[in-house]
Design a protein around this motif. Structure first.
Motif, PDB file in Angstrom:
ATOM      1  N   LEU A 151      25.639  22.485 -79.866  1.00  7.67           N
ATOM      2  CA  LEU A 151      26.683  22.379 -78.836  1.00  7.67           C
ATOM      3  C   LEU A 151      28.005  22.941 -79.356  1.00  7.67           C
ATOM      4  CD1 LEU A 151      27.412  21.339 -76.007  1.00  7.67           C
ATOM      5  CD2 LEU A 151      27.974  19.136 -77.055  1.00  7.67           C
ATOM      6  N   LEU A 152      28.309  22.675 -80.618  1.00  7.96           N
ATOM      7  CA  LEU A 152      29.519  23.232 -81.226  1.00  7.96           C
ATOM      8  C   LEU A 152      29.498  24.756 -81.163  1.00  7.96           C
ATOM      9  CD1 LEU A 152      32.094  23.132 -82.979  1.00  7.96           C
ATOM     10  CD2 LEU A 152      30.618  22.897 -84.985  1.00  7.96           C
ATOM     11  N   MET A 153      28.331  25.343 -81.460  1.00  6.99           N
ATOM     12  CA  MET A 153      28.227  26.804 -81.429  1.00  6.99           C
ATOM     13  C   MET A 153      28.322  27.347 -80.002  1.00  6.99           C
ATOM     14  SD  MET A 153      25.087  29.285 -82.677  1.00  6.99           S
ATOM     15  CE  MET A 153      24.017  28.761 -81.324  1.00  6.99           C
ATOM     16  N   THR A 154      27.507  26.795 -79.091  1.00  6.99           N
ATOM     17  CA  THR A 154      27.411  27.390 -77.759  1.00  6.99           C
ATOM     18  C   THR A 154      28.659  27.168 -76.906  1.00  6.99           C
ATOM     19  OG1 THR A 154      26.258  25.402 -76.968  1.00  6.99           O
ATOM     20  CG2 THR A 154      24.897  27.236 -77.718  1.00  6.99           C
ATOM     21  N   ARG A 155      29.252  25.990 -77.009  1.00  4.72           N
ATOM     22  CA  ARG A 155      30.380  25.683 -76.119  1.00  4.72           C
ATOM     23  C   ARG A 155      31.742  26.054 -76.705  1.00  4.72           C
ATOM     24  NH1 ARG A 155      30.399  19.913 -73.247  1.00  4.72           N
ATOM     25  NH2 ARG A 155      28.518  20.883 -72.414  1.00  4.72           N
ATOM     26  N   GLY A 175      26.989  40.968 -82.652  1.00  7.92           N
ATOM     27  CA  GLY A 175      26.207  39.958 -81.958  1.00  7.92           C
ATOM     28  C   GLY A 175      26.979  38.747 -81.501  1.00  7.92           C
ATOM     29  N   GLY A 176      28.298  38.820 -81.468  1.00  6.82           N
ATOM     30  CA  GLY A 176      29.106  37.671 -81.103  1.00  6.82           C
ATOM     31  C   GLY A 176      28.916  37.186 -79.679  1.00  6.82           C
ATOM     32  N   THR A 177      28.369  38.031 -78.813  1.00  7.38           N
ATOM     33  CA  THR A 177      28.151  37.625 -77.418  1.00  7.38           C
ATOM     34  C   THR A 177      26.770  37.024 -77.190  1.00  7.38           C
ATOM     35  OG1 THR A 177      27.352  39.842 -76.841  1.00  7.38           O
ATOM     36  CG2 THR A 177      29.709  39.406 -76.557  1.00  7.38           C
ATOM     37  N   SER A 178      25.912  36.993 -78.227  1.00  3.36           N
ATOM     38  CA  SER A 178      24.527  36.545 -78.022  1.00  3.36           C
ATOM     39  C   SER A 178      24.052  35.577 -79.105  1.00  3.36           C
ATOM     40  CB  SER A 178      23.592  37.757 -77.968  1.00  3.36           C
ATOM     41  OG  SER A 178      23.738  38.564 -79.139  1.00  3.36           O
ATOM     42  N   LEU A 179      24.954  34.770 -79.648  1.00  7.29           N
ATOM     43  CA  LEU A 179      24.572  33.796 -80.670  1.00  7.29           C
ATOM     44  C   LEU A 179      23.646  32.746 -80.045  1.00  7.29           C
ATOM     45  CD1 LEU A 179      28.060  33.264 -82.354  1.00  7.29           C
ATOM     46  CD2 LEU A 179      26.227  34.819 -83.069  1.00  7.29           C
ATOM     47  N   CYS A 200      25.883  31.142 -87.657  1.00  6.41           N
ATOM     48  CA  CYS A 200      25.483  31.407 -86.273  1.00  6.41           C
ATOM     49  C   CYS A 200      24.748  32.743 -86.208  1.00  6.41           C
ATOM     50  CB  CYS A 200      26.704  31.443 -85.357  1.00  6.41           C
ATOM     51  SG  CYS A 200      27.712  29.933 -85.432  1.00  6.41           S
ATOM     52  N   ARG A 201      23.588  32.745 -85.558  1.00  2.44           N
ATOM     53  CA  ARG A 201      22.720  33.926 -85.571  1.00  2.44           C
ATOM     54  C   ARG A 201      22.413  34.405 -84.158  1.00  2.44           C
ATOM     55  NH1 ARG A 201      19.016  30.562 -89.815  1.00  2.44           N
ATOM     56  NH2 ARG A 201      20.065  31.197 -91.752  1.00  2.44           N
ATOM     57  N   SER A 202      22.128  35.685 -84.058  1.00  2.00           N
ATOM     58  CA  SER A 202      21.777  36.295 -82.780  1.00  2.00           C
ATOM     59  C   SER A 202      20.424  36.982 -82.908  1.00  2.00           C
ATOM     60  CB  SER A 202      22.835  37.313 -82.349  1.00  2.00           C
ATOM     61  OG  SER A 202      22.342  38.123 -81.300  1.00  2.00           O
ATOM     62  N   SER A 203      19.416  36.467 -82.217  1.00  2.00           N
ATOM     63  CA  SER A 203      18.082  37.081 -82.247  1.00  2.00           C
ATOM     64  C   SER A 203      18.135  38.491 -81.654  1.00  2.00           C
ATOM     65  CB  SER A 203      17.094  36.223 -81.457  1.00  2.00           C
ATOM     66  OG  SER A 203      17.041  34.915 -81.965  1.00  2.00           O
ATOM     67  N   GLU A 204      18.916  38.656 -80.594  1.00  2.00           N
ATOM     68  CA  GLU A 204      19.027  39.961 -79.940  1.00  2.00           C
ATOM     69  C   GLU A 204      19.626  40.999 -80.879  1.00  2.00           C
ATOM     70  OE1 GLU A 204      22.115  41.628 -76.701  1.00  2.00           O
ATOM     71  OE2 GLU A 204      20.775  40.063 -75.931  1.00  2.00           O
ATOM     72  N   PHE A 205      20.716  40.644 -81.557  1.00  2.00           N
ATOM     73  CA  PHE A 205      21.367  41.580 -82.467  1.00  2.00           C
ATOM     74  C   PHE A 205      20.423  41.960 -83.605  1.00  2.00           C
ATOM     75  CE2 PHE A 205      23.942  42.397 -86.280  1.00  2.00           C
ATOM     76  CZ  PHE A 205      24.731  43.447 -85.831  1.00  2.00           C
ATOM     77  N   ARG A 206      19.701  40.988 -84.145  1.00  2.00           N
ATOM     78  CA  ARG A 206      18.805  41.264 -85.265  1.00  2.00           C
ATOM     79  C   ARG A 206      17.656  42.186 -84.857  1.00  2.00           C
ATOM     80  NH1 ARG A 206      18.763  36.359 -89.542  1.00  2.00           N
ATOM     81  NH2 ARG A 206      21.009  36.032 -89.510  1.00  2.00           N
ATOM     82  N   MET A 262      34.896  32.290 -78.822  1.00  2.00           N
ATOM     83  CA  MET A 262      35.688  32.966 -79.843  1.00  2.00           C
ATOM     84  C   MET A 262      34.926  34.161 -80.408  1.00  2.00           C
ATOM     85  SD  MET A 262      37.212  29.652 -81.871  1.00  2.00           S
ATOM     86  CE  MET A 262      38.636  30.522 -82.532  1.00  2.00           C
ATOM     87  N   ALA A 263      33.624  33.967 -80.683  1.00  2.00           N
ATOM     88  CA  ALA A 263      32.820  35.046 -81.259  1.00  2.00           C
ATOM     89  C   ALA A 263      32.713  36.227 -80.307  1.00  2.00           C
ATOM     90  CB  ALA A 263      31.434  34.516 -81.613  1.00  2.00           C
ATOM     91  N   ALA A 264      32.641  35.946 -79.006  1.00  2.00           N
ATOM     92  CA  ALA A 264      32.538  37.024 -78.023  1.00  2.00           C
ATOM     93  C   ALA A 264      33.782  37.899 -78.024  1.00  2.00           C
ATOM     94  CB  ALA A 264      32.303  36.437 -76.631  1.00  2.00           C
ATOM     95  N   VAL A 265      34.921  37.309 -78.331  1.00  2.00           N
ATOM     96  CA  VAL A 265      36.175  38.054 -78.398  1.00  2.00           C
ATOM     97  C   VAL A 265      36.331  38.786 -79.725  1.00  2.00           C
ATOM     98  CG1 VAL A 265      38.694  37.799 -78.522  1.00  2.00           C
ATOM     99  CG2 VAL A 265      37.397  36.581 -76.759  1.00  2.00           C
ATOM    100  N   LEU A 266      35.991  38.116 -80.813  1.00  2.00           N
ATOM    101  CA  LEU A 266      36.316  38.611 -82.146  1.00  2.00           C
ATOM    102  C   LEU A 266      35.203  39.423 -82.809  1.00  2.00           C
ATOM    103  CD1 LEU A 266      37.910  35.304 -83.489  1.00  2.00           C
ATOM    104  CD2 LEU A 266      39.110  37.264 -82.481  1.00  2.00           C
ATOM    105  N   PHE A 267      33.949  39.168 -82.426  1.00  2.00           N
ATOM    106  CA  PHE A 267      32.823  39.778 -83.141  1.00  2.00           C
ATOM    107  C   PHE A 267      31.826  40.411 -82.176  1.00  2.00           C
ATOM    108  CE2 PHE A 267      34.412  36.255 -85.763  1.00  2.00           C
ATOM    109  CZ  PHE A 267      34.816  36.971 -86.875  1.00  2.00           C
ATOM    110  N   LEU A 268      32.352  41.137 -81.237  1.00  2.00           N
ATOM    111  CA  LEU A 268      31.529  41.803 -80.226  1.00  2.00           C
ATOM    112  C   LEU A 268      30.507  42.738 -80.864  1.00  2.00           C
ATOM    113  CD1 LEU A 268      31.025  42.538 -77.222  1.00  2.00           C
ATOM    114  CD2 LEU A 268      32.794  44.290 -77.463  1.00  2.00           C
ATOM    115  N   ASN A 269      30.880  43.435 -81.934  1.00  2.00           N
ATOM    116  CA  ASN A 269      30.021  44.457 -82.529  1.00  2.00           C
ATOM    117  C   ASN A 269      28.928  43.907 -83.429  1.00  2.00           C
ATOM    118  OD1 ASN A 269      31.487  46.517 -81.294  1.00  2.00           O
ATOM    119  ND2 ASN A 269      32.957  46.626 -82.975  1.00  2.00           N
TER     120      ASN A 269
END
Length: 373
Positions: free
Chosen positions: A213-217, A231-235, A333-339, A222-229
């Motif tokens: 919940l800490l990660m998703t909510r 996988g920040g939008t798909s953690l 925090c990991r992104s299956s899509e990015f990997r 923040m990750a979507a803004v700061l780490f777009l390149n």
């Protein structure tokens, strides 16, 4: 031949494999450097006995024999530290299925027997746990509000005030309570990773839903803004744990990258001196050992309750603590899509500092060549 589970370990073959399992202390790996076993045992060295130690995964005699092959600078370490070194080496050769089974059994034992000290920690109460500035920024949700609470100390390394002192104290007490329970119950604590000999995986003791919940909510915006390149939008998955540094525990942390797309690192306390983090730029696998440029060099002193947010591929480490004890909450925090997408990519110039530099150099050479035509 040594019996282990459903299979067998042949000693000469095992030793031959283990002697190649070395990473230089200064090199960068996704895990931590482990000592290289020597081909011949140290003459005259009397190894420790491990017969009295609880929950050894292999026969105690194996550890004693392996100890004789450790590098000479490791022989004077405490028995516990030598055991940790040997287990990290052996872990590389443990079958994945067996490792998963052992982990499941470990979690089940905790779930059925461990009584939490602070049950409130296992559900996320934002008003009680987060400072107002952080909570207001997340509620607003805009990029401007998020960036307003951040300090960017160097490219890609952000800090902000996040946790109230009450949360930090409760988490410290909960981890200490768990360690005491494990000792009394003779349960060997599974450590967070091959880098840290102290600390605990919070997911294992029942905090998985809270951390998710800490990660998703709270972190995803923040990750979507700061780490777009990166996988920040798909953690979508995480690994949450605490690490501990003290004069009688781990002192420092070697130069490495995390097994994550985005890493949250929050200092919980207690009183300490030293232990600064140092950063040296984001790199892909091909360039992970390259030199850092001046603008990528950063050293940061921890502040209890304050968080550091950075890309997992941002090379970093921790200097030695010089007094007191420091405990940090870490969320990988990991992104299956990015990997998955990364498997098919060859150009990482959108986030790797060295790839970007080389791309710019190629572009300048092409422009220069065209002007000369």
């Amino acid at each position: 031949m040594l019996l282990h589970g459903e299979g067998f370990l042949h000693w000469p073959m095992l030793m031959g494999n283990l002697q190649g399992a070395q990473v230089a202390r200064s090199s960068l790996e996704e895990g931590v450097p482990v000592p290289r076993l020597q081909k011949t045992p140290h003459a005259g060295h009397r190894p420790e006995s491990y017969e009295d130690m609880e929950d050894l995964e292999y026969p105690a005699t194996l550890y004693s024999v392996m100890e004789q092959h450790l590098p000479s600078h490791c022989l004077g370490a405490s028995r516990e530290k030598k055991l940790a070194m040997l287990e990290r080496i052996l872990a590389k050769y443990r079958p994945n299925g067996e490792r998963a089974k052992k982990h499941r059994e470990y979690r089940e034992r905790i779930r059925h027997n461990y009584q939490p000290l602070h049950e409130d920690l296992y559900t996320l109460d934002p008003e009680r746990f987060f400072v107002g500035s952080f909570l207001d920024a997340i509620k607003d949700g805009s990029e401007a509000a998020i960036r307003h609470i951040l300090i960017e100390h160097s490219p890609g390394v952000f800090t902000f005030n996040m946790l109230k002192p009450a949360f930090c104290s409760m988490m410290l007490e909960e981890v200490e309570h768990f360690e005491r329970w494990a000792q009394d119950a003779k349960v060997k604590v599974m450590r967070p990773n091959t880098m840290n000999n102290y600390g605990a995986v919070l997911d294992d003791i029942g905090m998985e839903e809270m951390l998710n919940l800490l990660m998703t909510r709270y972190l995803n915006p923040m990750a979507a803004v700061l780490f777009l390149n990166v996988g920040g939008t798909s953690l979508d998955t995480h690994h949450g744990f605490v690490v501990q540094y003290a004069m009688d525990r781990d002192l420092d942390l070697g130069f490495h990258v995390d097994d994550s797309e985005v890493t949250l690192n929050v200092c919980l306390g207690k009183q300490f001196e030293g232990g600064d983090l140092f950063f040296r730029g984001v790199r892909c696998d091909k360039h992970v050992n390259g030199e850092a440029r001046p603008e990528e060099v950063l050293e940061y002193s921890h502040v209890p309750g304050h968080a550091i947010l950075h890309a997992g591929r941002h090379r970093h480490g921790a200097k030695a603590i010089t007094s007191g004890q420091r405990t940090n909450l870490i969320l990988w925090c990991r992104s299956s899509e990015f990997r998955e997408l990364k498997k098919y990519q060859r150009d990482f110039s959108s986030w790797c500092g060295e790839c970007l530099l080389r791309k710019k150099e190629r572009s300048r050479r092409l422009s220069s060549a065209k002007r000369q035509l």
